[in-house]
Design a protein around this motif. Sequence first.
Motif, PDB file in Angstrom:
ATOM      1  N   GLU A 264       0.868  -1.175   0.000  1.00  0.00           N
ATOM      2  CA  GLU A 264       0.000   0.000   0.000  1.00  0.00           C
ATOM      3  C   GLU A 264       0.898   1.215   0.000  1.00  0.00           C
ATOM      4  O   GLU A 264       1.854   1.279   0.771  1.00  0.00           O
ATOM      5  CB  GLU A 264      -0.876   0.013   1.255  1.00  0.00           C
ATOM      6  N   LEU A 265       0.606   2.179  -0.882  1.00  0.00           N
ATOM      7  CA  LEU A 265       1.445   3.367  -0.929  1.00  0.00           C
ATOM      8  C   LEU A 265       0.628   4.584  -1.302  1.00  0.00           C
ATOM      9  O   LEU A 265      -0.448   4.474  -1.886  1.00  0.00           O
ATOM     10  CB  LEU A 265       2.599   3.172  -1.917  1.00  0.00           C
ATOM     11  N   ARG A 266       1.160   5.719  -0.932  1.00  0.00           N
ATOM     12  CA  ARG A 266       0.542   6.997  -1.273  1.00  0.00           C
ATOM     13  C   ARG A 266       1.381   7.616  -2.372  1.00  0.00           C
ATOM     14  O   ARG A 266       2.595   7.712  -2.256  1.00  0.00           O
ATOM     15  CB  ARG A 266       0.512   7.913  -0.062  1.00  0.00           C
ATOM     16  N   GLN A 267       0.705   8.007  -3.435  1.00  0.00           N
ATOM     17  CA  GLN A 267       1.373   8.632  -4.573  1.00  0.00           C
ATOM     18  C   GLN A 267       0.604   9.911  -4.883  1.00  0.00           C
ATOM     19  O   GLN A 267      -0.458   9.876  -5.495  1.00  0.00           O
ATOM     20  CB  GLN A 267       1.393   7.678  -5.761  1.00  0.00           C
ATOM     21  N   GLY A 268       1.125  11.036  -4.416  1.00  0.00           N
ATOM     22  CA  GLY A 268       0.402  12.296  -4.540  1.00  0.00           C
ATOM     23  C   GLY A 268      -0.826  12.254  -3.643  1.00  0.00           C
ATOM     24  O   GLY A 268      -0.719  12.008  -2.450  1.00  0.00           O
ATOM     25  N   TYR A 269      -2.013  12.450  -4.223  1.00  0.00           N
ATOM     26  CA  TYR A 269      -3.248  12.391  -3.452  1.00  0.00           C
ATOM     27  C   TYR A 269      -3.877  10.996  -3.484  1.00  0.00           C
ATOM     28  O   TYR A 269      -4.882  10.754  -2.841  1.00  0.00           O
ATOM     29  CB  TYR A 269      -4.271  13.399  -3.999  1.00  0.00           C
ATOM     30  N   ASP A 270      -3.282  10.098  -4.249  1.00  0.00           N
ATOM     31  CA  ASP A 270      -3.857   8.772  -4.436  1.00  0.00           C
ATOM     32  C   ASP A 270      -3.249   7.760  -3.475  1.00  0.00           C
ATOM     33  O   ASP A 270      -2.041   7.731  -3.266  1.00  0.00           O
ATOM     34  CB  ASP A 270      -3.632   8.274  -5.870  1.00  0.00           C
ATOM     35  N   ASP A 271      -4.114   6.925  -2.899  1.00  0.00           N
ATOM     36  CA  ASP A 271      -3.677   5.772  -2.114  1.00  0.00           C
ATOM     37  C   ASP A 271      -3.830   4.555  -3.003  1.00  0.00           C
ATOM     38  O   ASP A 271      -4.926   4.263  -3.482  1.00  0.00           O
ATOM     39  CB  ASP A 271      -4.529   5.604  -0.853  1.00  0.00           C
ATOM     40  N   LEU A 272      -2.737   3.844  -3.246  1.00  0.00           N
ATOM     41  CA  LEU A 272      -2.748   2.678  -4.117  1.00  0.00           C
ATOM     42  C   LEU A 272      -2.486   1.420  -3.311  1.00  0.00           C
ATOM     43  O   LEU A 272      -1.754   1.444  -2.323  1.00  0.00           O
ATOM     44  CB  LEU A 272      -1.676   2.798  -5.192  1.00  0.00           C
ATOM     45  N   GLU A 273      -3.086   0.326  -3.749  1.00  0.00           N
ATOM     46  CA  GLU A 273      -2.795  -0.985  -3.181  1.00  0.00           C
ATOM     47  C   GLU A 273      -2.478  -1.889  -4.361  1.00  0.00           C
ATOM     48  O   GLU A 273      -3.307  -2.061  -5.253  1.00  0.00           O
ATOM     49  CB  GLU A 273      -3.991  -1.522  -2.400  1.00  0.00           C
ATOM     50  N   VAL A 274      -1.256  -2.426  -4.367  1.00  0.00           N
ATOM     51  CA  VAL A 274      -0.811  -3.249  -5.481  1.00  0.00           C
ATOM     52  C   VAL A 274      -0.314  -4.595  -4.984  1.00  0.00           C
ATOM     53  O   VAL A 274       0.083  -4.740  -3.831  1.00  0.00           O
ATOM     54  CB  VAL A 274       0.300  -2.555  -6.301  1.00  0.00           C
TER      55      VAL A 274
ATOM     56  N   ARG B 271      -8.445   0.389  -7.300  1.00  0.00           N
ATOM     57  CA  ARG B 271      -8.796   1.050  -8.559  1.00  0.00           C
ATOM     58  C   ARG B 271     -10.138   1.789  -8.424  1.00  0.00           C
ATOM     59  O   ARG B 271     -10.267   2.941  -8.843  1.00  0.00           O
ATOM     60  CB  ARG B 271      -8.858   0.028  -9.694  1.00  0.00           C
ATOM     61  N   ARG B 272     -11.132   1.118  -7.834  1.00  0.00           N
ATOM     62  CA  ARG B 272     -12.445   1.762  -7.647  1.00  0.00           C
ATOM     63  C   ARG B 272     -12.340   2.987  -6.741  1.00  0.00           C
ATOM     64  O   ARG B 272     -12.926   4.036  -7.032  1.00  0.00           O
ATOM     65  CB  ARG B 272     -13.444   0.763  -7.057  1.00  0.00           C
ATOM     66  N   LYS B 273     -11.598   2.866  -5.657  1.00  0.00           N
ATOM     67  CA  LYS B 273     -11.433   3.973  -4.716  1.00  0.00           C
ATOM     68  C   LYS B 273     -10.735   5.151  -5.392  1.00  0.00           C
ATOM     69  O   LYS B 273     -11.145   6.303  -5.237  1.00  0.00           O
ATOM     70  CB  LYS B 273     -10.623   3.504  -3.506  1.00  0.00           C
ATOM     71  N   ARG B 274      -9.687   4.871  -6.171  1.00  0.00           N
ATOM     72  CA  ARG B 274      -8.944   5.920  -6.869  1.00  0.00           C
ATOM     73  C   ARG B 274      -9.823   6.632  -7.891  1.00  0.00           C
ATOM     74  O   ARG B 274      -9.810   7.851  -8.013  1.00  0.00           O
ATOM     75  CB  ARG B 274      -7.711   5.304  -7.535  1.00  0.00           C
TER      76      ARG B 274
END
Length: 142
Positions: free
Chosen positions: A62-72, A98-101
Motif C-alpha cells: 500500500e502506498l501513497r502517490q500524490g493524493y492517491d492511495d494505491l494498493e498493489v 482502482r475503484r477507490k482511486r
Amino acid sequence: MGNKSNSGQAGHEPVRLDKWLWAARFYRTRTISQEAIDGGKVRYEGERAKASKTVQVGARIELRQGYDDLEVVVKALSEHRGNATLARTLYEETEASRRKREAMAEQKRIEAASFDSVRPDKRQRRLLEKLRRTLIDTGNDH
C-alpha cells in the motif's frame, strides 16, 4: 548468507523495497522512494517497512502517490528501472484500490467544477474591488 541465488524466490535475486518501488516507477528516484518508506507512506503486507525490506512476489504493498492511495500486488521482481510498459508488468493494482482511486478522481472533478462556478468573473471582480475601495474610503473618514 552471501549466496543470493538461493533466495527462495524461484530463481529471482532478492530486491529491496525501495529499489522495487523505483523500478516499478512509483517514485522518480530511489531517494524519494526511501523517504516515502521512512515517512510511513508505504506499507508492506499491512505494516510499516524499512527500505531494505526484501520484496516477494505476491506481496501486497500500500502506498501513497500524490493524493492517491494505491494498493498493489507484486507480480514480478526487478531492480532495474525500465520503460513504463515494463514497469507496469511488475505489479497489479487491486480492484478495490482502482475503484477507490476512480471515485476520488471523480470527486475532485466535481469539486473543481463547483469551485469554478463560485469564482467571480471579471465584471464581478471589478464591482467587488469598487465596493472594497468605497468601504475603505468611508472607514478612513471617521
